[in-house]
Design a protein around this motif. Structure first.
Motif, mmCIF file in Angstrom:
data_model
loop_
_atom_site.group_PDB
_atom_site.id
_atom_site.type_symbol
_atom_site.label_atom_id
_atom_site.label_comp_id
_atom_site.label_asym_id
_atom_site.label_seq_id
_atom_site.Cartn_x
_atom_site.Cartn_y
_atom_site.Cartn_z
ATOM 1 N N PHE A 276 113.549 -6.251 -24.791
ATOM 2 C CA PHE A 276 113.835 -7.010 -23.571
ATOM 3 C C PHE A 276 112.531 -7.395 -22.868
ATOM 4 O O PHE A 276 112.393 -8.509 -22.348
ATOM 5 C CB PHE A 276 114.721 -6.205 -22.624
ATOM 6 N N ALA A 287 115.818 -13.306 -23.055
ATOM 7 C CA ALA A 287 116.338 -11.973 -22.770
ATOM 8 C C ALA A 287 117.834 -12.025 -22.480
ATOM 9 O O ALA A 287 118.588 -11.122 -22.867
ATOM 10 C CB ALA A 287 115.589 -11.359 -21.589
ATOM 11 N N SER A 288 118.281 -13.079 -21.807
ATOM 12 C CA SER A 288 119.700 -13.233 -21.501
ATOM 13 C C SER A 288 120.527 -13.407 -22.775
ATOM 14 O O SER A 288 121.641 -12.875 -22.889
ATOM 15 C CB SER A 288 119.903 -14.436 -20.579
ATOM 16 N N ALA A 291 120.995 -10.049 -24.287
ATOM 17 C CA ALA A 291 122.038 -9.306 -23.575
ATOM 18 C C ALA A 291 123.431 -9.760 -24.004
ATOM 19 O O ALA A 291 124.343 -8.943 -24.170
ATOM 20 C CB ALA A 291 121.869 -9.486 -22.066
ATOM 21 N N THR A 350 118.212 -7.073 -18.555
ATOM 22 C CA THR A 350 117.672 -8.434 -18.699
ATOM 23 C C THR A 350 116.753 -8.766 -17.535
ATOM 24 O O THR A 350 115.657 -9.325 -17.718
ATOM 25 C CB THR A 350 118.818 -9.458 -18.767
#
Length: 424
Positions: A276, A287-288, A291, A350
């Motif tokens: 992350f 990063a999203s 997730a 995130t």
């Protein structure tokens, strides 16, 4: 090795380590539950909760600074490790004084006697174990992190077995004070092994001038961790401070089952945290996206676990003893928490990896304040049921708040990208 394969391998190691831990956690809790009973167990966890809230400040968040610095620049280990140990040692002295002072005004004398032992165990020796675990995590050595996680629970289970055998052989009465006098020894053993292991694997600490950016960022992490402790644990301290020790024991037992059920979700995000940081260092949307992929695993797990917890709650008194009969209803109230936690772990991690930790800290401080107010309002009237309502509302609000902050960060990044494109 491709990052996806590395993440899968690290996740499996963390789940394996936590899986071994679950076995020994179960043994530990069965032994302690049957030896102490819900009343003395409530006294013990009430003080543990108070120390845990304060102990998040004793290291000023250096455990997460270790993960961040080492995952980005491996050569930063020695100086970051030295700074973390120095800050934690000084912080423990302050914490001990503060915990004793707060306990003097909020806890009964029989509970105040537990504070020094629990502080020594959790805020000093436990912090060394935590720092060691995070150092290995930042270095990508998740096999060692998993083994340290298992070791911590093994030593506690052995200590609980020691208390159980002592009572069995001598027929003495086991109370919370006797247990705390044994409890700290397990943390001492774990701390010695952890420190030796890190030193042998990664090197000795180097003591240099502490970077101001590490202190400020670390403060945000410690505020974040303390907020987590508040909305997870302060209800147990409030129950104990109001003299509702049996209610505290009943509620804490059910909450411990919830924590155990959340372990696989926590393991996934623990293993993914270095990634992350790397993905978030590039773009928030990277990063999203990570997730989102992880949520496709954790949401189904949370749904299935909620059903299993609700259906299996009736077995608790058979396992832990008749004094925990009230835990059946408490577990049914709390069974949705693993699912909700999966959401705010995903969005919160995130935020941590891709932006300033202060964004996440703000949402967690808000959740902590909300939880404290709800508990103060609800516990006097509805006892542990009020604490359960506060926990559910707080975790749901935290998940919603984390999602809103993440959308804001993504929109901000998109606007900046569009502006740069137009300039070009």
């Amino acid at each position: 090795m491709p990052e996806s394969a590395s993440l899968q391998r690290n996740t499996l190691w963390m789940i394996a380590g936590h899986g071994v831990s679950l076995v020994f956690q179960a043994a530990y809790f069965i032994l302690i539950g049957r030896t102490l009973g819900s009343h003395d167990y409530g006294a013990f966890v009430g003080v543990v909760a108070l120390v845990n809230v304060l102990s998040q400040f004793s290291s000023l968040g250096m455990e997460m600074i270790l993960v961040r610095n080492i995952s980005r620049v491996r050569e930063s280990f020695s100086t970051t490790w030295g700074s973390a140990l120095l800050i934690s040692a000084c912080g423990f002295a302050v914490l001990l004084i503060l915990a004793i002072a707060i306990g003097h005004f909020t806890l009964k004398p029989e509970l105040q006697r537990l504070i020094p032992y629990i502080a020594l165990s959790d805020a000093l020796f436990g912090k060394i174990w935590q720092l060691s675990s995070r150092a290995f995590q930042g270095a990508g050595m998740l096999t060692h992190t998993a083994r340290l996680t298992a070791l911590s629970n093994i030593t506690r289970a052995v200590s609980a077995l020691g208390l159980f055998l002592l009572v069995l052989v001598t027929h003495c009465h086991a109370d919370a004070l006797l247990w705390t006098r044994i409890y700290w020894l397990s943390s001492l053993a774990t701390a010695i092994v952890s420190f030796s292991w890190v030193t042998r694997s990664l090197g000795w600490p180097a003591f240099a001038r502490i970077q101001m950016c590490d202190l400020t960022d670390g403060l945000s992490f410690s505020l974040s961790s303390s907020s987590i402790s508040v909305y997870n644990d302060i209800d147990k301290t409030l129950l104990a401070s109001m003299g509702q020790l049996q209610a505290a024991g009943i509620y804490a037992a059910a909450y411990r089952i919830i924590d155990v059920a959340s372990v696989p979700i926590y393991a996934i995000y623990t293993a993914a945290t270095p990634r992350f940081f790397r993905e978030g260092g590039r773009r928030v949307c990277n990063a999203s996206a990570l997730a989102g992929r992880l949520l496709r695993r954790t949401i189904p797990y949370g749904v299935v676990m909620a059903l299993l917890l609700f259906a299996g709650s009736s077995f608790l008194p058979l396992v832990f003893g008749r004094s925990f009969r009230g835990s059946v209803e408490a577990l049914r109230w709390l069974c949705l928490l693993p699912l909700i936690r999966g959401l705010h772990y995903a969005w919160g991690t995130t935020i941590t990896g891709s932006a300033s930790q202060w964004y996440r800290t703000a949402t967690q401080l808000g959740a902590a304040g909300m939880n404290l107010l709800l508990n103060v309002a609800l516990i006097p009237r509805w006892s542990w049921r009020g604490a359960a309502i506060a926990s559910l509302l707080t975790d749901a609000a935290l998940a919603a708040g984390s999602w809103v902050v993440l959308q804001y960060l993504r929109a901000k990044e998109d606007a900046r990208t569009i502006a740069i494109t137009q300039l070009v």
